[in-house]
Design an enzyme around this catalytic site. Structure first.
Site, PDB file in Angstrom:
ATOM      1  N   SER A   1       3.197  -1.798  10.558  1.00 51.94           N
ATOM      2  CA  SER A   1       4.630  -1.735  10.873  1.00 51.94           C
ATOM      3  C   SER A   1       5.413  -2.991  10.470  1.00 51.94           C
ATOM      4  CB  SER A   1       4.829  -1.424  12.361  1.00 51.94           C
ATOM      5  OG  SER A   1       4.256  -0.167  12.656  1.00 51.94           O
TER       6      SER A   1
ATOM      7  N   GLU B   1      -5.628  -5.216  10.505  1.00 45.25           N
ATOM      8  CA  GLU B   1      -4.644  -4.185  10.839  1.00 45.25           C
ATOM      9  C   GLU B   1      -5.047  -3.495  12.137  1.00 45.25           C
ATOM     10  OE1 GLU B   1      -2.469  -2.558   7.230  1.00 45.25           O
ATOM     11  OE2 GLU B   1      -4.431  -1.652   7.100  1.00 45.25           O
TER      12      GLU B   1
ATOM     13  N   GLY C   1       2.822  -1.043   4.422  1.00 48.03           N
ATOM     14  CA  GLY C   1       2.716   0.391   4.136  1.00 48.03           C
ATOM     15  C   GLY C   1       4.073   0.988   3.805  1.00 48.03           C
TER      16      GLY C   1
ATOM     17  N   HIS D   1      -9.592   1.056   4.488  1.00 46.47           N
ATOM     18  CA  HIS D   1      -8.350   1.262   5.248  1.00 46.47           C
ATOM     19  C   HIS D   1      -8.625   2.215   6.415  1.00 46.47           C
ATOM     20  CE1 HIS D   1      -4.341   2.637   6.299  1.00 46.47           C
ATOM     21  NE2 HIS D   1      -3.910   1.498   5.783  1.00 46.47           N
TER      22      HIS D   1
ATOM     23  N   GLY E   1       1.818   2.542  11.152  1.00 38.81           N
ATOM     24  CA  GLY E   1       2.701   3.712  11.219  1.00 38.81           C
ATOM     25  C   GLY E   1       3.403   3.816  12.563  1.00 38.81           C
TER      26      GLY E   1
ATOM     27  N   GLU F   1      -7.131   4.661   7.525  1.00 38.83           N
ATOM     28  CA  GLU F   1      -6.948   6.091   7.237  1.00 38.83           C
ATOM     29  C   GLU F   1      -8.166   6.676   6.522  1.00 38.83           C
ATOM     30  OE1 GLU F   1      -3.087   5.729   5.398  1.00 38.83           O
ATOM     31  OE2 GLU F   1      -2.245   5.214   7.352  1.00 38.83           O
TER      32      GLU F   1
ATOM     33  N   ASN G   1       0.864  -1.186   0.000  1.00 43.39           N
ATOM     34  CA  ASN G   1       0.000   0.000   0.000  1.00 43.39           C
ATOM     35  C   ASN G   1       0.900   1.234   0.000  1.00 43.39           C
ATOM     36  OD1 ASN G   1      -1.833   2.029   0.472  1.00 43.39           O
ATOM     37  ND2 ASN G   1      -2.332   1.403   2.565  1.00 43.39           N
ATOM     38  N   TRP G   2       1.059   1.824  -1.169  1.00 41.86           N
ATOM     39  CA  TRP G   2       1.978   2.960  -1.298  1.00 41.86           C
ATOM     40  C   TRP G   2       1.453   4.219  -0.593  1.00 41.86           C
ATOM     41  CZ3 TRP G   2       4.289   3.362  -6.953  1.00 41.86           C
ATOM     42  CH2 TRP G   2       4.899   2.153  -7.279  1.00 41.86           C
ATOM     43  N   LYS G   3       0.150   4.192  -0.260  1.00 42.05           N
ATOM     44  CA  LYS G   3      -0.505   5.383   0.302  1.00 42.05           C
ATOM     45  C   LYS G   3      -0.272   6.573  -0.632  1.00 42.05           C
ATOM     46  CE  LYS G   3      -0.213   3.392   4.851  1.00 42.05           C
ATOM     47  NZ  LYS G   3      -0.264   3.587   6.291  1.00 42.05           N
TER      48      LYS G   3
HETATM   49  P1  PGA Z   1       2.643   0.665   7.866  1.00 41.76           P
HETATM   50  O1  PGA Z   1       1.185   0.814   7.228  1.00 41.76           O
HETATM   51  O2  PGA Z   1       3.222  -0.624   7.326  1.00 41.76           O
HETATM   52  O3  PGA Z   1       3.389   1.871   7.416  1.00 41.76           O
HETATM   53  O4  PGA Z   1       2.466   0.594   9.355  1.00 41.76           O
HETATM   54  C1  PGA Z   1       0.361  -0.295   7.070  1.00 41.76           C
HETATM   55  C2  PGA Z   1      -0.955   0.110   6.458  1.00 41.76           C
HETATM   56  O5  PGA Z   1      -1.451   1.200   6.764  1.00 41.76           O
HETATM   57  O6  PGA Z   1      -1.540  -0.637   5.643  1.00 41.76           O
END
Ligand code: PGA
Length: 257
Positions: free
Chosen positions: A216, A170, A237, A100, A176, A102, A9-11
């Site tokens: 993470s 998650e 992420g 997700h 994060g 976010e 997931n490149w966000k």
């Molecule tokens: P992260 O994000 O690996 O940077 O913790 C994971 C995600 O939000 O899918």
């Protein structure tokens, strides 16, 4: 050797097409040499058209595909700024991340998530449905919260389509963060998620629904989380846009039993 699913997931990264192409090229070169890993890269919408269509089969059971980070639940019409499942399908996309944390934090409800999941399935794309508790209370109420979130997010899915879904567990507090959840707890939570999903579908389809862990993940902790956490794959992420780290991660996970 079991087929593993690794989703990047490149966000909202990176900031230029040139960088995106660079990440994509390097990850693709590694992914095609793997033996039993399905790699799905999910870049921001603006870059997707540059990489898709792409569902390439590499060695043995390895494949690489492109996914989106979100989608809207209507097929077309006056919905400014949105992108529909048929549009993604027409580009050859195989997967879409839905719900997700976010996006949920920005106001996306379980109801909206369930509509998006159904529309995605109807377009013939696999939804990667994100679920997870925001915090953990000592009384264990978070389990009930998680159960309700899963049920509501999948409420519109016909039983026969449960085998088309992927669940990404998650825990929001581990996204994060500095450290991932410990593998023993991941195993417990994976069993819990599979049980809730199998209760909703006819038993077998629920059990076979792949469950990924996200939060993470990096190239160091990935193998342990895969084996001791007993997950079907990972949703990555930050490490997915750190090309050397992601390449290491793929190489480390691929040989696992
Ligand atoms: P992260 O994000 O690996 O940077 O913790 C994971 C995600 O939000 O899918």
């Amino acid at each position: 050797m079991k087929r593993k699913i690794i989703v990047g997931n490149w966000k909202m990264n990176p900031t230029s097409l040139a960088e995106a192409q660079n990440i994509f090229k390097k990850v693709k070169a590694t992914a095609l040499k793997l033996k039993s890993t399905h790699v799905i890269m999910c870049p921001p919408f603006v870059f997707i058209g540059k990489f898709a269509p792409m569902k390439t089969t590499g060695k043995a059971k390895s494949t690489i595909g492109i996914g989106a980070q979100d989608v809207f639940y209507e097929a077309q019409g006056a919905f400014t700024g949105n992108v529909s499942p048929p549009m993604l399908k027409s580009l050859g996309l195989s997967h879409v991340i839905i719900g997700h944390s976010e996006r949920r934090a920005a106001g996306e409800t379980d109801e909206v998530v369930s509509k998006k999941v159904l529309a995605t399935l109807e377009a013939g794309i696999h939804p990667i449905v994100c679920v997870g508790e925001v915090t953990r209370d000592p009384q264990g109420m978070y389990l009930e919260t998680l159960r309700n979130q899963i049920k509501a997010s999948l409420s519109k899915v016909p039983k026969k389509l449960f085998n088309q879904i992927i669940i990404a567990y998650e825990p929001v507090w581990a996204i994060g963060a500095k450290e991932a959840m410990d593998p023993a707890t991941i195993e417990e939570m994976t069993i819990f998620v599979k049980k809730v999903v199998s209760d909703m579908s006819d038993h077998e389809n629920g059990i076979s629904t792949p469950v990924l862990y996200g939060g993470s993940i990096n190239f160091r902790n990935a193998p342990d989380i895969m084996t001791r956490g007993k997950v079907d794959g990972l949703l990555v992420g930050r490490e997915s846009v750190n090309t050397p780290g992601f390449v290491e991660l793929l190489k480390a996970v691929d040989p696992l039993k």
